[in-house]
Design a protein around this motif. Structure first.
Motif, PDB file in Angstrom:
ATOM      1  N   GLY A 175       0.837  -1.222   0.152  1.00  0.00           N
ATOM      2  CA  GLY A 175       0.053   0.093   0.060  1.00  0.00           C
ATOM      3  C   GLY A 175       0.811   1.309  -0.142  1.00  0.00           C
ATOM      4  N   ALA A 176       2.134   1.066   0.195  1.00  0.00           N
ATOM      5  CA  ALA A 176       2.901   2.379   0.175  1.00  0.00           C
ATOM      6  C   ALA A 176       2.942   3.171  -1.002  1.00  0.00           C
ATOM      7  N   ILE A 177       2.682   2.269  -2.305  1.00  0.00           N
ATOM      8  CA  ILE A 177       2.501   2.867  -3.519  1.00  0.00           C
ATOM      9  C   ILE A 177       1.495   3.879  -3.812  1.00  0.00           C
ATOM     10  N   THR A 178       0.414   4.029  -3.019  1.00  0.00           N
ATOM     11  CA  THR A 178      -0.574   4.614  -3.121  1.00  0.00           C
ATOM     12  C   THR A 178      -0.628   5.788  -1.946  1.00  0.00           C
ATOM     13  N   SER A 179       0.368   5.748  -1.090  1.00  0.00           N
ATOM     14  CA  SER A 179       0.445   6.408   0.182  1.00  0.00           C
ATOM     15  C   SER A 179       0.383   7.901  -0.325  1.00  0.00           C
ATOM     16  N   ALA A 180      -0.264   8.808   0.475  1.00  0.00           N
ATOM     17  CA  ALA A 180      -0.102  10.436   0.005  1.00  0.00           C
ATOM     18  C   ALA A 180       0.843  11.037   0.507  1.00  0.00           C
ATOM     19  N   SER A 181       2.024  10.384   1.249  1.00  0.00           N
ATOM     20  CA  SER A 181       3.201  10.627   1.475  1.00  0.00           C
ATOM     21  C   SER A 181       4.449  10.702   0.318  1.00  0.00           C
ATOM     22  N   ARG A 182       3.992   9.320  -0.625  1.00  0.00           N
ATOM     23  CA  ARG A 182       4.555   8.939  -1.360  1.00  0.00           C
ATOM     24  C   ARG A 182       5.173  10.017  -2.617  1.00  0.00           C
ATOM     25  N   ARG A 183       6.514   9.990  -2.963  1.00  0.00           N
ATOM     26  CA  ARG A 183       7.190  11.042  -3.847  1.00  0.00           C
ATOM     27  C   ARG A 183       7.474   9.877  -5.052  1.00  0.00           C
ATOM     28  N   PRO A 184       7.104  10.480  -6.185  1.00  0.00           N
ATOM     29  CA  PRO A 184       7.342   9.356  -7.594  1.00  0.00           C
ATOM     30  C   PRO A 184       8.906   9.086  -7.512  1.00  0.00           C
ATOM     31  N   MET A 185       9.200   7.744  -7.660  1.00  0.00           N
ATOM     32  CA  MET A 185      10.399   7.332  -7.956  1.00  0.00           C
ATOM     33  C   MET A 185      10.378   6.287  -8.752  1.00  0.00           C
ATOM     34  N   PRO A 186      10.438   6.344 -10.301  1.00  0.00           N
ATOM     35  CA  PRO A 186       9.773   5.257 -11.133  1.00  0.00           C
ATOM     36  C   PRO A 186      10.328   3.970 -11.105  1.00  0.00           C
ATOM     37  N   ALA A 187      11.877   3.986 -10.837  1.00  0.00           N
ATOM     38  CA  ALA A 187      12.548   2.854 -10.990  1.00  0.00           C
ATOM     39  C   ALA A 187      12.011   1.981  -9.694  1.00  0.00           C
ATOM     40  N   TYR A 188      11.739   2.443  -8.640  1.00  0.00           N
ATOM     41  CA  TYR A 188      11.161   1.877  -7.358  1.00  0.00           C
ATOM     42  C   TYR A 188       9.800   1.807  -7.290  1.00  0.00           C
ATOM     43  N   ASP A 189       9.001   2.440  -7.920  1.00  0.00           N
ATOM     44  CA  ASP A 189       7.483   2.510  -8.044  1.00  0.00           C
ATOM     45  C   ASP A 189       7.072   1.167  -8.766  1.00  0.00           C
ATOM     46  N   ALA A 236     -11.935  -3.754  -4.872  1.00  0.00           N
ATOM     47  CA  ALA A 236     -10.781  -4.081  -5.710  1.00  0.00           C
ATOM     48  C   ALA A 236     -10.955  -3.093  -7.001  1.00  0.00           C
ATOM     49  N   PRO A 237     -11.988  -2.587  -7.482  1.00  0.00           N
ATOM     50  CA  PRO A 237     -11.977  -1.855  -8.522  1.00  0.00           C
ATOM     51  C   PRO A 237     -11.486  -0.194  -8.295  1.00  0.00           C
ATOM     52  N   ARG A 238     -11.871   0.206  -7.128  1.00  0.00           N
ATOM     53  CA  ARG A 238     -11.043   1.422  -6.709  1.00  0.00           C
ATOM     54  C   ARG A 238      -9.748   1.325  -6.505  1.00  0.00           C
ATOM     55  N   GLU A 239      -9.270   0.072  -5.776  1.00  0.00           N
ATOM     56  CA  GLU A 239      -7.808   0.263  -5.709  1.00  0.00           C
ATOM     57  C   GLU A 239      -6.965  -0.189  -7.167  1.00  0.00           C
ATOM     58  N   GLU A 240      -7.651  -0.869  -7.974  1.00  0.00           N
ATOM     59  CA  GLU A 240      -6.966  -0.972  -9.221  1.00  0.00           C
ATOM     60  C   GLU A 240      -6.933   0.296 -10.106  1.00  0.00           C
ATOM     61  N   ALA A 241      -8.127   1.219  -9.820  1.00  0.00           N
ATOM     62  CA  ALA A 241      -8.062   2.493 -10.523  1.00  0.00           C
ATOM     63  C   ALA A 241      -6.935   3.414  -9.952  1.00  0.00           C
ATOM     64  N   ARG A 242      -6.629   3.181  -8.629  1.00  0.00           N
ATOM     65  CA  ARG A 242      -5.613   3.985  -7.768  1.00  0.00           C
ATOM     66  C   ARG A 242      -4.211   3.585  -8.418  1.00  0.00           C
ATOM     67  N   LEU A 243      -4.099   2.234  -8.753  1.00  0.00           N
ATOM     68  CA  LEU A 243      -2.808   1.747  -9.095  1.00  0.00           C
ATOM     69  C   LEU A 243      -2.692   2.399 -10.545  1.00  0.00           C
ATOM     70  N   ARG A 244      -3.529   2.091 -11.545  1.00  0.00           N
ATOM     71  CA  ARG A 244      -3.379   2.474 -12.646  1.00  0.00           C
ATOM     72  C   ARG A 244      -3.066   3.934 -12.944  1.00  0.00           C
ATOM     73  N   THR A 245      -3.623   4.795 -11.961  1.00  0.00           N
ATOM     74  CA  THR A 245      -3.333   6.155 -11.843  1.00  0.00           C
ATOM     75  C   THR A 245      -1.876   6.529 -11.608  1.00  0.00           C
ATOM     76  N   VAL A 246      -1.403   5.777 -10.730  1.00  0.00           N
ATOM     77  CA  VAL A 246       0.187   5.894 -10.332  1.00  0.00           C
ATOM     78  C   VAL A 246       0.916   5.354 -11.519  1.00  0.00           C
ATOM     79  N   MET A 247       0.370   4.361 -12.061  1.00  0.00           N
ATOM     80  CA  MET A 247       1.111   3.973 -13.373  1.00  0.00           C
ATOM     81  C   MET A 247       1.287   5.005 -14.504  1.00  0.00           C
ATOM     82  N   ALA A 248       0.111   5.702 -14.953  1.00  0.00           N
ATOM     83  CA  ALA A 248       0.005   6.767 -15.701  1.00  0.00           C
ATOM     84  C   ALA A 248       1.051   7.875 -15.451  1.00  0.00           C
ATOM     85  N   GLY A 249       1.466   7.899 -14.107  1.00  0.00           N
ATOM     86  CA  GLY A 249       2.392   8.919 -13.760  1.00  0.00           C
ATOM     87  C   GLY A 249       3.806   8.596 -14.245  1.00  0.00           C
ATOM     88  N   LEU A 250       4.149   7.245 -14.655  1.00  0.00           N
ATOM     89  CA  LEU A 250       5.230   6.825 -14.669  1.00  0.00           C
ATOM     90  C   LEU A 250       5.743   6.786 -16.227  1.00  0.00           C
TER      91      LEU A 250
END
Length: 649
Positions: free
Chosen positions: A421-435, A458-472
């Motif tokens: 869950g650290a991948i969608t944490s509000a305190s996370r700053r993007p680091m693509p190679a680790y993300d 699950a659909p909500r969490e998947e959407a959050r993961l895909r949002t992170v992916m889009a930023g990388l």
């Protein structure tokens, strides 16, 4: 000589045994002892008896109770040790000189430095020797004795303390560097008397911001450091500033500009030890993050040799070992990585350096197939790794990934999801190679958890993961990981078919930038999808290839998964399902580690003893033994040894 108390070698006398020497020395009367040590010290100072180290002369003056001459010799020994990069010896001499300080008349004039300066120099030697706690205690003594006022003296002590705190995984480094900068007078009319120190403080601050993934701030601060150092002609500081800016620009996605900065840093460093080591550490890390594994290995190995030459193998050397191990793992060279990893951990480096090695040890132990040992290690190391995670974003994301993978391997899906869950944490700053790797395990866990836990959205969490992916998107390894992540989530962005998604993933991971373990992993997952789709023949082909690759790479975890899956699905993975005679041993089929294990089996060692010899667990040794028996076609350890002996080995 007749009584064998003394021996001679090259016309020099020596005691037969150190204990004999100690006994005779103890038998001397106090006056005799002091007289003898005085004569030795005087003889060595005059050059009689051949070249002698200043530390030996210091020892004799100390034993002779001549405090003044011992003080001078001790300071000379400290400098001699520092110049030869013997930092442990330099620290010992520094501590001895501090003990003598108050017993020597006019110590400051004799030493040519203040007591505060001596404390700071001794702290620096302790830090370079890997004695972080003592270094911090020593610099705290110096700070307590130094008046706090504007100027460079107190600022330098704050700078040193900031470095030692960072090495020990303690908070407060950035704040101390800011405080030190505020103590330096503001430059007027272009004359900045403290320009070089200001550049150093700015460069160090940029480094702390970089590790927190605050890249924009790090770039701005490093640019100020570079310009300040340039005005003073301080090329070493310019090099370090260029290194920090280069890494930060790469992190921001300015890859070409960042790599250009790193090349500039290398040129500016020249042969300077400190700034060149900083370049090696950071450039090798960047190459690994970009998926340029061979370049990363070459740079890190060159840097590690420099670190050994400079006597900093427990600090910079450990970081460079870490930066060699990680790309070796990604390149699938697990045996070579393991041969570097365990000795580096055995050095017991400071916490700030140690946690990176621990993370790789956890990953290697898990993917070798010893999930129980990995979980045991994680329980012991978790608290220290979490402390470092609060200081560095890369440590937080890297820890979350390996912790989630270990929990998943044990079937503890909730714990795995909590870590991932650290991948969608509000305190996370993007680091693509680790993300990206963390996203992959998060996707895998989410799908598995969604099948058994109706409370998870699950659909909500998947959407959050895909949002992170889009930023990388745009990161060099993003194409590889996106294909894997899409397949983990079910292939919705391909053709809606799990088979199609895993075929796309399997094709994507053939790229040179893909970590080697993804190749057998994606083929294994493709085999699972093919079974669900009813194509058992293709499933067997995919699983067979995946198993062959995982065995070749030494990825016992994937091999175990494939064997369990094949047994459950009723797949036949042998090339020829009919009974056949056992094949002769082909030594080329054994990995380097398996060859080492076989040699120890020949010596009659148990799994536990093999583990002790190779710095691995008994469970991991057992996995290697099982693989050897399978490859050799033997039913027992004794038969394996016999077949090896009769195959030309």
């Amino acid at each position: 000589m007749t009584a064998n108390v003394l021996t001679t070698d090259d016309n020099e006398y020596s005691f037969r045994h150190a204990l004999v020497r100690e006994a005779i020395h103890a038998d001397l009367l106090p006056g005799e002892r002091a007289r003898f040590h005085t004569r030795y010290a005087e003889a060595f100072e005059s050059g009689r008896g051949g070249p002698r180290s200043a530390s030996e002369i210091s020892y004799h003056w100390m034993a002779a109770h001549d405090v003044g001459r011992a003080f001078v010799a001790t300071l000379e020994a400290m400098e001699e040790s520092r110049l030869s990069y013997a930092y442990g010896a330099a620290a010992t001499m520094g501590e001895r000189a501090i003990e003598l300080w108050d017993r020597v008349a006019d110590a400051e004039a004799i030493a040519g430095r203040t007591r505060v300066d001596l404390l700071a120099q001794t702290a620096s030697a302790l830090r370079n020797a890997g004695e972080g706690e003592r270094a911090l205690s020593m610099v705290n003594m110096a700070i307590a004795e130094c008046p706090r006022k504007a100027g460079d003296r107190y600022a330098r002590l704050l700078r040193d303390k900031a470095q030692y705190l960072a090495n020990l995984s303690r908070p407060g480094s950035a704040q101390l560097l800011q405080e030190a900068l505020e103590l330096l007078p503001v430059a007027h009319d272009g004359a900045d008397q403290d320009g070089e120190l200001r550049a150093q403080l700015l460069g160090e601050l940029a480094g702390r911001l970089m590790l927190e993934a605050r890249y924009a701030e790090a770039i701005e601060t490093a640019t100020r450091a570079y310009e300040t150092a340039s005005a003073r002609g301080a090329t070493e500081r310019m090099s370090i500033a260029a290194t920090m800016r280069g890494v930060s620009r790469v992190g921001e996605g300015e890859i070409d500009g960042g790599l250009a900065d790193l090349e500039r840093a290398k040129t500016l460093a020249g042969t300077d030890g400190g700034s060149l080591l900083r370049y090696f550490v950071n450039a090798s890390d960047v190459m690994n993050l970009l998926g340029r594994y061979d370049d990363a290995i070459a740079i890190a190995q060159t840097g590690a040799e420099r670190a050994r030459d400079r006597g900093v193998e427990r600090t910079s050397g450990v970081m460079l070992s870490s930066n060699t191990v990680e790309p070796l793992l990604a390149a699938g060279r697990l045996d070579t990585a393991e041969s570097l990893l365990d000795p580096a951990l055995a050095l017991d480096p400071p916490p700030g350096f140690r946690v990176h090695l621990q993370r790789m040890k956890l990953w290697l132990t898990l993917w070798r197939g010893d999930a129980s040992r990995a979980d045991e290690l994680l329980r012991g190391w978790r608290s220290g790794m979490l402390v470092q995670s609060e200081l560095e974003m890369q440590s937080r994301l890297g820890f979350a990934r390996v912790a989630a993978e270990i929990a998943y391997a044990h079937g503890d899906l909730q714990r795995a999801w909590n870590d991932a869950g650290a991948i969608t944490s509000a305190s996370r700053r993007p680091m693509p190679a680790y993300d990206l790797p963390l996203l992959a395990i998060a996707a895998r866990v989410l799908v598995a958890l969604g099948r058994v836990d109706p409370t998870i959205d699950a659909p909500r969490e998947e959407a959050r993961l895909r949002t992170v992916m889009a930023g990388l998107e745009g990161w060099p390894t993003a194409t590889v990981w996106r294909a894997v992540i899409d397949a983990e989530l079910g292939g919705a962005e391909h053709d809606g078919s799990s088979v199609g998604a895993w075929e796309a993933a399997e094709k994507a991971v053939r790229a040179d930038t893909a970590p080697a373990h993804l190749r057998p992993y994606t083929r294994f997952r493709l085999a699972q999808a093919l079974v669900v789709a009813g194509d058992r023949a293709e499933a067997e082909n995919a699983a067979r290839t995946a198993r062959s690759d995982s065995e070749r790479l030494g990825l016992g975890l994937i091999t175990q998964w494939i064997d369990d899956f094949a047994a459950h699905a009723g797949l036949e993975l042998s090339d020829d399902p009919a009974p056949r005679p056992r094949a002769e041993l082909d030594p080329a089929r054994l990995t380097d580690r398996e060859a080492q294990v076989l040699a120890l089996i020949e010596q009659g060692l148990s799994n536990r003893q093999i583990g002790e010899q190779l710095y691995i667990s008994a469970k991991t040794a057992s996995v290697h033994v099982s693989s050897i028996l399978r490859k050799v076609g033997a039913a027992s350890r004794t038969e394996a040894v016999y077949r090896a002996a009769h195959s030309g080995r």
